[in-house]
Design a protein around this motif. Structure first.
Motif, PDB file in Angstrom:
ATOM      1  N   ILE A 155      -9.119  39.790  46.372  1.00 53.86           N
ATOM      2  CA  ILE A 155      -9.237  40.173  47.768  1.00 53.86           C
ATOM      3  C   ILE A 155     -10.577  40.881  47.932  1.00 53.86           C
ATOM      4  O   ILE A 155     -10.887  41.817  47.183  1.00 53.86           O
ATOM      5  N   PHE A 156     -11.371  40.424  48.878  1.00 53.68           N
ATOM      6  CA  PHE A 156     -12.695  41.002  49.134  1.00 53.68           C
ATOM      7  C   PHE A 156     -12.626  41.851  50.405  1.00 53.68           C
ATOM      8  O   PHE A 156     -12.145  41.401  51.447  1.00 53.68           O
ATOM      9  N   ILE A 157     -13.128  43.060  50.318  1.00 57.03           N
ATOM     10  CA  ILE A 157     -13.220  43.941  51.476  1.00 57.03           C
ATOM     11  C   ILE A 157     -14.679  44.380  51.581  1.00 57.03           C
ATOM     12  O   ILE A 157     -15.185  45.097  50.713  1.00 57.03           O
ATOM     13  N   VAL A 158     -15.352  43.913  52.635  1.00 59.67           N
ATOM     14  CA  VAL A 158     -16.797  44.076  52.773  1.00 59.67           C
ATOM     15  C   VAL A 158     -17.092  44.897  54.029  1.00 59.67           C
ATOM     16  O   VAL A 158     -16.775  44.471  55.143  1.00 59.67           O
ATOM     17  N   ASP A 159     -17.682  46.049  53.837  1.00 61.90           N
ATOM     18  CA  ASP A 159     -18.056  46.913  54.957  1.00 61.90           C
ATOM     19  C   ASP A 159     -19.559  46.772  55.218  1.00 61.90           C
ATOM     20  O   ASP A 159     -20.327  46.467  54.298  1.00 61.90           O
ATOM     21  N   GLU A 160     -19.968  47.004  56.470  1.00 62.99           N
ATOM     22  CA  GLU A 160     -21.381  46.886  56.880  1.00 62.99           C
ATOM     23  C   GLU A 160     -21.926  45.511  56.505  1.00 62.99           C
ATOM     24  O   GLU A 160     -23.068  45.381  56.033  1.00 62.99           O
ATOM     25  N   TRP A 161     -21.114  44.479  56.737  1.00 65.80           N
ATOM     26  CA  TRP A 161     -21.519  43.131  56.336  1.00 65.80           C
ATOM     27  C   TRP A 161     -22.838  42.724  56.993  1.00 65.80           C
ATOM     28  O   TRP A 161     -23.629  41.957  56.440  1.00 65.80           O
ATOM     29  N   ASP A 162     -23.120  43.267  58.205  1.00 71.54           N
ATOM     30  CA  ASP A 162     -24.236  42.806  59.011  1.00 71.54           C
ATOM     31  C   ASP A 162     -25.481  43.684  58.892  1.00 71.54           C
ATOM     32  O   ASP A 162     -26.401  43.565  59.702  1.00 71.54           O
ATOM     33  N   CYS A 163     -25.538  44.554  57.912  1.00 68.53           N
ATOM     34  CA  CYS A 163     -26.655  45.509  57.861  1.00 68.53           C
ATOM     35  C   CYS A 163     -28.007  44.811  57.749  1.00 68.53           C
ATOM     36  O   CYS A 163     -29.018  45.335  58.231  1.00 68.53           O
ATOM     37  N   VAL A 164     -28.068  43.632  57.154  1.00 69.99           N
ATOM     38  CA  VAL A 164     -29.346  42.928  57.054  1.00 69.99           C
ATOM     39  C   VAL A 164     -29.868  42.564  58.438  1.00 69.99           C
ATOM     40  O   VAL A 164     -31.078  42.551  58.677  1.00 69.99           O
ATOM     41  N   MET A 197     -14.082  41.311  56.323  1.00 75.02           N
ATOM     42  CA  MET A 197     -15.434  41.853  56.504  1.00 75.02           C
ATOM     43  C   MET A 197     -15.476  42.613  57.826  1.00 75.02           C
ATOM     44  O   MET A 197     -14.854  42.214  58.814  1.00 75.02           O
ATOM     45  N   THR A 198     -16.240  43.692  57.840  1.00 73.14           N
ATOM     46  CA  THR A 198     -16.377  44.466  59.066  1.00 73.14           C
ATOM     47  C   THR A 198     -17.814  44.924  59.228  1.00 73.14           C
ATOM     48  O   THR A 198     -18.528  45.160  58.254  1.00 73.14           O
ATOM     49  N   GLY A 199     -18.235  45.012  60.488  1.00 71.49           N
ATOM     50  CA  GLY A 199     -19.584  45.449  60.823  1.00 71.49           C
ATOM     51  C   GLY A 199     -19.675  45.606  62.331  1.00 71.49           C
ATOM     52  O   GLY A 199     -18.660  45.599  63.031  1.00 71.49           O
TER      53      GLY A 199
END
Length: 526
Positions: A155-164, A197-199
């Motif tokens: 299970i992948f939990i990705v925060d600030e996915w859009d920082c780029v 993913m969240t951002g």
């Protein structure tokens, strides 16, 4: 327990046992429902201060086999859900905060590789039996080998996915490289059991990168079935205010107003701060500055400044959010700019009417700060005139209202098209800016009788002020505007209002650049 692989639950502990906590644990049930289904790729975007990281920490604490979180979830709503025990601390979890690796533009050339090395090194420790994984293995190769050799998925939990997209706003090649990485990591990946993913921004899509559309987007524009998890609901805030003896009406005025799907949503961080300190004020400036907003509202797009001016006067603006490219630089129309402001939390979007507007007093103050700096001086002067003009309206002083409206129209000419019909409507909304104290939001083109009244103001409950029905004319007469209100029965929609109703007819003479105003007290028929 690692930092990235099977992390612990300390971050969620900090939230769970803080001074103020509202139970949003049923989000877990929504994720359990899509686990290992075609809907397992989830991207939830919402503004800063809206609990993105808290939700990611909660999901990590729940799923990660690197900790025991039974006590943390004791008493929360999710504990009663049938799926709760099935997944509690039963999964291999990879938890990433992309901003941990991409802190500044200086890291653009290395952040993906650094992240892969960091996660892969922890996978080597966690799965020593997988001999085909080397220190130089890519993250995708390492995950595939683990899945093949052990059958373990992740299970992948990705925060600030859009920082780029925020740090490298104009670096299109870097953005594409990042999307290539995501596509390679998740597309057709059997080891991916669930990806959350969240951002701030929804998924960015380029033509050849359409494979990234495996994700379902849940956003401030389209929250789907997650609307109640985007912030605090009215019921949650009311209960918290009653418990802490805080004025709910003031909380509503300052922090409510976000339309997310079917719900009114409050800014959660501001509510938590206000309840903690028992001081109602703007907390937005703690993480954002008006300069960030000013960059966007000063962009040179046709109709943008008129829309902002109208919204400062409590008006609304119809937009088409579908053209927004989900980044912070690709703008083709004012609608794209206004859609970005929705995702940033400066505006809210009513999906039923396709309208955007300023949600509450906290955000309104940010707009006021932004327009005070350069080029918008006339707007500020107009706002300052508003209370006097409103009082002259109640006094049936049409000449004074005409003079005041003429001044406001002149003062806003720098940001409006002076001889455009919309500019007169914007000037009216600015003129009655102070009406927000006494009236609900203005109703534009109120459907009533045999036509549409241009603007109507209905008093708030328990406010003893007259309702206003306003009709605007160009190159005609104010008397003609009053006659149209009567002949087309514009007052029929509000005749059940027991207080007084004022008819306001306004005409603008384009050649003479003069305004005329007549105000009459409406006599109701039995």
């Amino acid at each position: 327990m690692g930092i990235y692989v099977n992390p612990g639950n300390i971050s969620f502990q900090d939230s769970r046992f803080s001074n103020f906590y509202i139970d949003k644990s049923m989000l877990i049930s929504k994720m359990n429902a899509v686990y290992r289904t075609e809907r397992k790729f989830v991207c939830v975007s919402r503004p800063r201060r809206f609990g993105k990281s808290m939700a990611a920490n909660m999901l990590t604490a729940y799923y990660s086999c690197g900790c025991d979180s039974a006590e943390l979830f004791s008493g929360l709503n999710i504990e009663r859900d049938p799926s709760f025990q099935e997944h509690l601390n039963q999964h291999q979890v990879i938890r990433l905060n992309m901003q941990r690796f991409l802190k500044t533009e200086d890291h653009l050339g290395t952040y993906i590789e650094e992240m892969e090395r960091s996660v892969t090194s922890e996978l080597l420790i966690e799965f020593p039996e997988c001999k085909r994984i080397g220190a130089d293995s890519s993250l995708t190769d390492a995950l595939e080998q683990i899945f093949i050799q052990t059958g373990n998925g992740f299970i992948f939990i990705v925060d600030e996915w859009d920082c780029v997209f925020r740090i490298a706003r104009n670096r299109k090649e870097e953005q594409k490289r990042y999307l290539d990485f995501l596509r390679g990591l998740f597309k057709d990946a059997e080891y991916a059991e669930l990806v959350y993913m969240t951002g701030i921004l929804p998924i960015k899509k380029y033509g050849e990168h359409s494979a990234v559309n495996i994700f379902d987007d849940y956003s401030m524009i389209s929250p789907k079935n997650l609307d109640e998890y985007f912030g605090f609901t009215e019921e949650e805030v009311l209960a918290a205010c009653n418990e802490r003896d805080v004025d709910y009406g003031e909380m509503e005025r300052w922090y409510d107003g976000y339309r997310v799907g079917r719900l009114h949503i409050y800014n959660p961080k501001s509510v938590a701060d206000a309840l903690t300190w028992k001081e109602i004020q703007s907390y937005w400036t703690g993480t954002e500055t008006y300069e960030a907003l000013k960059v966007y509202i000063d962009l040179n797009f046709d109709g943008l400044k008129e829309a902002i001016t109208a919204m400062l006067g409590n008006g609304r603006c119809v937009i088409d959010p579908s053209t927004f490219q989900n980044d912070m630089t690709t703008f083709r129309t004012k609608d794209d700019v206004l859609t970005l402001l929705v995702h940033l939390g400066y505006l809210t979007y009513d999906k039923i009417t396709s309208e955007v507007f300023i949600p509450n007093q906290e955000i309104e103050l940010e707009f006021i700060r932004a327009v005070k700096v350069g080029g918008w001086e006339g707007v500020i002067q107009s706002l300052n005139r508003s209370q006097e003009l409103l009082e002259r309206t109640w006094a049936l002083d049409g000449n004074a209202v005409a003079d005041g409206l003429s001044a406001i129209h002149n003062e806003t000419a720098s940001v409006l098209k002076y001889h455009h019909e919309n500019s007169l409507t914007c000037a009216i909304l600015m003129a009655y800016y102070s009406a927000k104290v006494y009236y609900v939001n203005p109703i534009m083109e109120l459907p009533s009788g045999k036509g549409f009244a241009d603007v109507a103001y209905l008093p708030k409950r328990n406010v003893n002020r007259p309702a206003l029905v306003v009709e605007l004319k160009w190159d005609k007469t104010a008397g003609g505007a009053i006659r149209q209100i009567k002949e087309k029965e514009y007052t029929s929609w509000i005749e059940t209002y027991t207080g007084d109703i004022l008819l306001v007819g306004i005409n603008y003479d384009k050649e003479k650049k003069t305004h005329e105003c007549l105000i009459e007290k409406y006599t109701k028929t039995d």
